[in-house]
Scaffold this motif. Sequence first.
Motif, PDB file in Angstrom:
ATOM      1  N   LEU A  27       0.091   0.768  -7.284  1.00  0.00           N
ATOM      2  CA  LEU A  27      -0.130   1.379  -6.112  1.00  0.00           C
ATOM      3  C   LEU A  27      -0.874   2.715  -6.193  1.00  0.00           C
ATOM      4  O   LEU A  27      -1.756   3.205  -5.635  1.00  0.00           O
ATOM      5  CB  LEU A  27       1.270   1.322  -5.045  1.00  0.00           C
ATOM      6  CG  LEU A  27       1.408   0.135  -4.193  1.00  0.00           C
ATOM      7  CD1 LEU A  27       2.644   0.036  -3.560  1.00  0.00           C
ATOM      8  CD2 LEU A  27       0.553  -0.111  -3.278  1.00  0.00           C
ATOM      9  N   ASN A  28      -0.044   3.319  -7.094  1.00  0.00           N
ATOM     10  CA  ASN A  28      -0.449   4.739  -7.420  1.00  0.00           C
ATOM     11  C   ASN A  28      -1.922   4.853  -8.065  1.00  0.00           C
ATOM     12  O   ASN A  28      -2.361   5.905  -7.905  1.00  0.00           O
ATOM     13  CB  ASN A  28       0.816   5.613  -8.237  1.00  0.00           C
ATOM     14  CG  ASN A  28       1.791   5.797  -7.518  1.00  0.00           C
ATOM     15  OD1 ASN A  28       1.676   5.840  -6.358  1.00  0.00           O
ATOM     16  ND2 ASN A  28       3.081   5.698  -8.151  1.00  0.00           N
ATOM     17  N   LEU A  30      -4.384   2.764  -7.316  1.00  0.00           N
ATOM     18  CA  LEU A  30      -5.480   2.271  -6.816  1.00  0.00           C
ATOM     19  C   LEU A  30      -6.664   3.299  -6.768  1.00  0.00           C
ATOM     20  O   LEU A  30      -6.495   4.403  -6.458  1.00  0.00           O
ATOM     21  CB  LEU A  30      -4.734   1.782  -5.355  1.00  0.00           C
ATOM     22  CG  LEU A  30      -4.073   0.697  -5.256  1.00  0.00           C
ATOM     23  CD1 LEU A  30      -3.838   0.364  -3.791  1.00  0.00           C
ATOM     24  CD2 LEU A  30      -5.098  -0.567  -5.535  1.00  0.00           C
ATOM     25  N   ARG A  32      -9.342   4.470  -4.611  1.00  0.00           N
ATOM     26  CA  ARG A  32      -9.687   4.466  -3.401  1.00  0.00           C
ATOM     27  C   ARG A  32     -11.091   4.462  -2.831  1.00  0.00           C
ATOM     28  O   ARG A  32     -11.432   4.265  -1.793  1.00  0.00           O
ATOM     29  CB  ARG A  32      -9.126   5.773  -2.676  1.00  0.00           C
ATOM     30  CG  ARG A  32      -7.598   5.984  -2.693  1.00  0.00           C
ATOM     31  CD  ARG A  32      -7.152   4.972  -1.927  1.00  0.00           C
ATOM     32  NE  ARG A  32      -5.378   5.218  -2.121  1.00  0.00           N
ATOM     33  CZ  ARG A  32      -4.811   4.072  -1.387  1.00  0.00           C
ATOM     34  NH1 ARG A  32      -4.996   3.431  -0.693  1.00  0.00           N
ATOM     35  NH2 ARG A  32      -3.513   4.362  -1.786  1.00  0.00           N
ATOM     36  N   VAL A  37      -9.918  -1.894  -1.569  1.00  0.00           N
ATOM     37  CA  VAL A  37      -8.709  -1.160  -1.811  1.00  0.00           C
ATOM     38  C   VAL A  37      -7.645  -1.540  -0.762  1.00  0.00           C
ATOM     39  O   VAL A  37      -6.582  -1.527  -1.053  1.00  0.00           O
ATOM     40  CB  VAL A  37      -8.970   0.424  -1.732  1.00  0.00           C
ATOM     41  CG1 VAL A  37      -9.325   0.774  -0.544  1.00  0.00           C
ATOM     42  CG2 VAL A  37      -7.882   1.261  -2.547  1.00  0.00           C
ATOM     43  N   GLU A  38      -7.918  -1.907   0.468  1.00  0.00           N
ATOM     44  CA  GLU A  38      -7.108  -2.037   1.562  1.00  0.00           C
ATOM     45  C   GLU A  38      -6.341  -3.411   1.402  1.00  0.00           C
ATOM     46  O   GLU A  38      -5.173  -3.484   1.504  1.00  0.00           O
ATOM     47  CB  GLU A  38      -7.945  -1.915   2.947  1.00  0.00           C
ATOM     48  CG  GLU A  38      -8.272  -0.391   3.270  1.00  0.00           C
ATOM     49  CD  GLU A  38      -9.112  -0.456   4.872  1.00  0.00           C
ATOM     50  OE1 GLU A  38      -9.259  -1.580   5.365  1.00  0.00           O
ATOM     51  OE2 GLU A  38      -9.527   0.708   5.003  1.00  0.00           O
ATOM     52  N   ARG A  40      -6.122  -5.058  -1.754  1.00  0.00           N
ATOM     53  CA  ARG A  40      -5.247  -4.610  -2.704  1.00  0.00           C
ATOM     54  C   ARG A  40      -3.772  -3.923  -2.214  1.00  0.00           C
ATOM     55  O   ARG A  40      -2.736  -4.095  -2.690  1.00  0.00           O
ATOM     56  CB  ARG A  40      -5.829  -4.009  -3.947  1.00  0.00           C
ATOM     57  CG  ARG A  40      -7.100  -4.756  -4.406  1.00  0.00           C
ATOM     58  CD  ARG A  40      -7.715  -3.667  -5.471  1.00  0.00           C
ATOM     59  NE  ARG A  40      -8.800  -4.529  -6.112  1.00  0.00           N
ATOM     60  CZ  ARG A  40      -9.001  -4.833  -7.203  1.00  0.00           C
ATOM     61  NH1 ARG A  40      -8.144  -4.588  -8.396  1.00  0.00           N
ATOM     62  NH2 ARG A  40     -10.158  -5.403  -7.752  1.00  0.00           N
ATOM     63  N   GLU A  41      -4.012  -3.196  -1.467  1.00  0.00           N
ATOM     64  CA  GLU A  41      -2.826  -2.192  -1.024  1.00  0.00           C
ATOM     65  C   GLU A  41      -2.113  -3.104  -0.354  1.00  0.00           C
ATOM     66  O   GLU A  41      -0.530  -3.082  -0.426  1.00  0.00           O
ATOM     67  CB  GLU A  41      -3.091  -0.986  -0.333  1.00  0.00           C
ATOM     68  CG  GLU A  41      -2.175   0.005   0.161  1.00  0.00           C
ATOM     69  CD  GLU A  41      -2.420   1.237   0.625  1.00  0.00           C
ATOM     70  OE1 GLU A  41      -1.413   2.091   0.637  1.00  0.00           O
ATOM     71  OE2 GLU A  41      -3.474   1.424   1.305  1.00  0.00           O
ATOM     72  N   GLN A  45       2.009  -4.189  -1.235  1.00  0.00           N
ATOM     73  CA  GLN A  45       3.127  -3.712  -0.302  1.00  0.00           C
ATOM     74  C   GLN A  45       3.710  -4.910  -0.013  1.00  0.00           C
ATOM     75  O   GLN A  45       5.157  -4.962   0.353  1.00  0.00           O
ATOM     76  CB  GLN A  45       2.474  -3.225   1.011  1.00  0.00           C
ATOM     77  CG  GLN A  45       1.902  -1.894   0.998  1.00  0.00           C
ATOM     78  CD  GLN A  45       2.996  -0.701   0.565  1.00  0.00           C
ATOM     79  OE1 GLN A  45       3.994  -0.816   0.632  1.00  0.00           O
ATOM     80  NE2 GLN A  45       2.633   0.525  -0.016  1.00  0.00           N
TER      81      GLN A  45
END
Length: 62
Positions: A27-28, A30, A32, A37-38, A40-41, A45
Amino acid sequence: MDDELERLQWMSNDELAAARRSVIRRLNRLDRAQPDVELREVVLQRVMRQIGEVQDGRRREN
């Protein structure tokens, strides 16, 4: 139950902790600037939430 959650439930506590640290690192890191990216996040999560559910369930059992 989905496959990922079932796989997490078979992990040891140490393996779950390592998986959680790995997800946090991912996560850190990623990028942007990437177009997906959204997505993957959201996936990362979701895995974090599932790890937390498994860990919480184990705490309640003990």
